[in-house]
Design a protein around this motif. Structure first.
Motif, mmCIF file in Angstrom:
data_model
loop_
_atom_site.group_PDB
_atom_site.id
_atom_site.type_symbol
_atom_site.label_atom_id
_atom_site.label_comp_id
_atom_site.label_asym_id
_atom_site.label_seq_id
_atom_site.Cartn_x
_atom_site.Cartn_y
_atom_site.Cartn_z
ATOM 1 N N PHE A 58 -6.341 2.583 5.256
ATOM 2 C CA PHE A 58 -6.608 1.516 3.589
ATOM 3 C C PHE A 58 -7.756 0.496 4.155
ATOM 4 N N TYR B 32 -3.935 4.876 -1.347
ATOM 5 C CA TYR B 32 -4.468 4.267 0.029
ATOM 6 C C TYR B 32 -4.630 6.276 0.523
ATOM 7 N N PHE C 207 0.899 -1.034 -0.021
ATOM 8 C CA PHE C 207 0.225 0.040 -0.096
ATOM 9 C C PHE C 207 0.742 0.726 -0.108
#
Length: 184
Positions: free
Chosen positions: A133, A128, A102
């Motif tokens: 997230f 994100y 992420f």
């Protein structure tokens, strides 16, 4: 003239079938186990065009490197899907390693017409924004990628024979060439 300020459009929040939001400030070394309930599994099965998801479990360990969060672990699932040949449902076991990354949206944005090159690591970057997230949605997408849309069940060969899907080599495009070759 009395002008009203138009309210700024807020980006629509996408509703997912299996959402599990993780707050960056709450990440620990403890492994996370994510399992959708029956209703979530039913909605995921409909989304992915398969007959059923009987069980689904992901166990991941999160690690933080600056603003980048890695999720490494394993995804297992027991699903029913239709055979690509016979159309009959058959059970499939999924057991996949998970390696998700992420990254903040600002690190993955590109100009609309800009050509970008991706390394192997960039292909699995999940953007994100803010301090959270959606780990559940990323795992759901991992399941979707693990499902073979052309999987063949145990009745595939029988269905091929019954519906002449295997093709008769004696009548195929190379049959005439084969006959000429035998004359020589």
């Amino acid at each position: 003239m009395n002008e009203q300020a138009s309210p700024e459009k807020q980006p629509e929040k996408q509703v997912t079938e299996f959402s599990r939001m993780v707050d960056l400030r709450q990440i620990t070394d403890a492994p996370l186990v994510l399992e959708p309930d029956e209703a979530e599994r039913r909605r995921l099965a409909a989304r992915f065009g398969i007959s059923a998801i009987h069980a689904m479990r992901a166990q991941v360990r999160l690690s933080v490197d600056g603003a980048i969060i890695r999720a490494d672990g394993r995804l297992t699932a027991a699903i029913d899907q239709a055979c690509a040949i016979s159309g009959e449902d058959f059970p499939v076991a999924i057991n996949e390693a998970l390696h998700l990354r992420f990254v903040p949206e600002t690190q993955v944005e590109a100009e609309p017409d800009e050509e970008i090159e991706l390394s192997a690591n960039d292909c699995d970057d999940i953007p994100y924004s803010g301090l959270t997230f959606d780990l559940g949605e990323a795992i759901a997408q991992s399941l979707a990628l693990a499902i073979d849309p052309f999987a063949e069940g145990p009745l595939a060969d029988k269905a091929r024979a019954e519906h002449n899907l295997a093709g008769d080599p004696a009548s195929g495009p190379f049959a005439a060439l084969s006959a000429l070759q035998k004359k020589d």
